[in-house]
Design an enzyme around this catalytic site. Structure first.
Site, mmCIF file in Angstrom:
data_model
loop_
_atom_site.group_PDB
_atom_site.id
_atom_site.type_symbol
_atom_site.label_atom_id
_atom_site.label_comp_id
_atom_site.label_asym_id
_atom_site.label_seq_id
_atom_site.Cartn_x
_atom_site.Cartn_y
_atom_site.Cartn_z
ATOM 1 N N LYS A 26 0.834 -1.216 0.000
ATOM 2 C CA LYS A 26 0.000 0.000 0.000
ATOM 3 C C LYS A 26 0.867 1.264 0.000
ATOM 4 O O LYS A 26 0.618 2.207 0.738
ATOM 5 C CB LYS A 26 -0.966 -0.014 1.180
ATOM 6 C CG LYS A 26 -1.937 -1.204 1.156
ATOM 7 C CD LYS A 26 -2.900 -1.181 2.320
ATOM 8 C CE LYS A 26 -3.861 -2.347 2.262
ATOM 9 N NZ LYS A 26 -3.203 -3.655 2.501
ATOM 10 N N ARG A 27 1.854 1.291 -0.861
ATOM 11 C CA ARG A 27 2.759 2.422 -0.927
ATOM 12 C C ARG A 27 2.130 3.575 -1.711
ATOM 13 O O ARG A 27 1.330 3.371 -2.619
ATOM 14 C CB ARG A 27 4.070 2.009 -1.583
ATOM 15 C CG ARG A 27 4.938 1.099 -0.705
ATOM 16 C CD ARG A 27 5.384 1.828 0.549
ATOM 17 N NE ARG A 27 6.359 1.070 1.306
ATOM 18 C CZ ARG A 27 6.118 0.447 2.450
ATOM 19 N NH1 ARG A 27 4.911 0.477 2.972
ATOM 20 N NH2 ARG A 27 7.070 -0.190 3.082
#
Length: 270
Positions: free
Chosen positions: A93-94
């Site tokens: 979830k960057r």
């Protein structure tokens, strides 16, 4: 040599093995007597589940929590998955701006411990997706953009049309593709009534559906996420497989087989 596009490999595996299950591997050290037991169980479960799953999804947070040893385990896990020709979705979830986004993309989409695909957060603005999409495409990979996550509190920020706006951007970026795009979406399996709508809004996006098993999603309610030929989506189960009955490879394999069969039955019945 750049491998075949991620979505193409995922579709081929789905049809060949008749599986829509994504194996989540989230090692929890408190459940093992020692680190080596954690390592052995995680790698053994990966290998045992290969015939039953379309892809594997390590959640980066669990490896980061183990420090340097955890990152070494992640690299070993990714090496093993690649050797087994199992597509890897790294759940990180960057999302960030400019050169920082580029560094994240380089780290998690092209390194030795990288995935073939990466989950990404679009909430700093859509231009922040560019480094991730470009790096993924250059390496035959994909990104899965958060659209509607599986947690109950997602409506705090994802309601009010915001998820729909993100879905529009995912669809726009995928419109140039002839088949499934390198730009996919995360839509929670815990929102079954919304899945057909997301499928219609993002016709070329591969969908990642987290929430099967421990989060309560039911396989028989998820058929709306799939394309007519039964491709286009994978459903992730993590705790429900890795810790199906404590720490047991045999129980994990049985849980994966059950989830696979239930998902297939749901598609047959639609």
């Amino acid at each position: 040599m750049t491998p075949a596009p991620f979505a193409e490999r995922l579709t081929e595996r789905t049809l060949q093995l008749q599986t829509r299950l994504c194996l989540g591997l989230d090692p929890r050290p408190e459940l093992y007597p020692q680190r080596e037991a954690l390592r052995e169980h995680t790698l053994a479960l990966l290998e045992a589940c290969v015939p039953l799953v379309a892809c594997v999804k390590p959640q980066l947070a669990f490896y980061e929590a183990l420090g340097l040893w955890g990152m070494q385990l992640l690299e070993e896990l990714c090496d093993a998955a690649r050797a087994l020709e199992l597509p890897i979705i790294l759940d990180a979830k960057r999302g960030d701006i400019g050169s920082t986004a580029q560094a994240y993309a380089q780290a998690w989409l092209s390194g030795a411990h990288a995935g073939a695909a990466l989950t990404v957060n679009p909430f700093l603005g859509f231009e922040t997706l560019d480094p991730f999409v470009e790096t993924a495409q250059a390496n035959g990979g994909a990104v899965f953009v958060l659209v509607q996550t599986s947690n109950p509190g997602q409506a705090d920020l994802q309601g009010g049309g915001i998820s729909e706006r993100v879905a529009e951007e995912v669809a726009r970026r995928g419109a140039v593709s002839t088949g499934l795009s390198a730009v996919g979406a995360v839509v929670g399996a815990t929102h079954p009534d919304a899945l057909a709508g997301w499928r219609a809004r993002m016709p070329r996006a591969p969908l990642l559906l987290p929430g099967l098993g421990a989060q309560g999603a039911r396989p028989d309610a998820l058929a709306g996420a799939f394309l007519p030929d039964g491709t286009g989506a994978v459903v992730s189960a993590s705790r429900g497989v890795q810790y199906a009955q404590g720490v047991s490879v045999e129980a994990g394999v049985q849980a994966a087989r059950t989830f696979r069969d239930q998902l297939n039955a749901a598609l047959t019945a639609r």
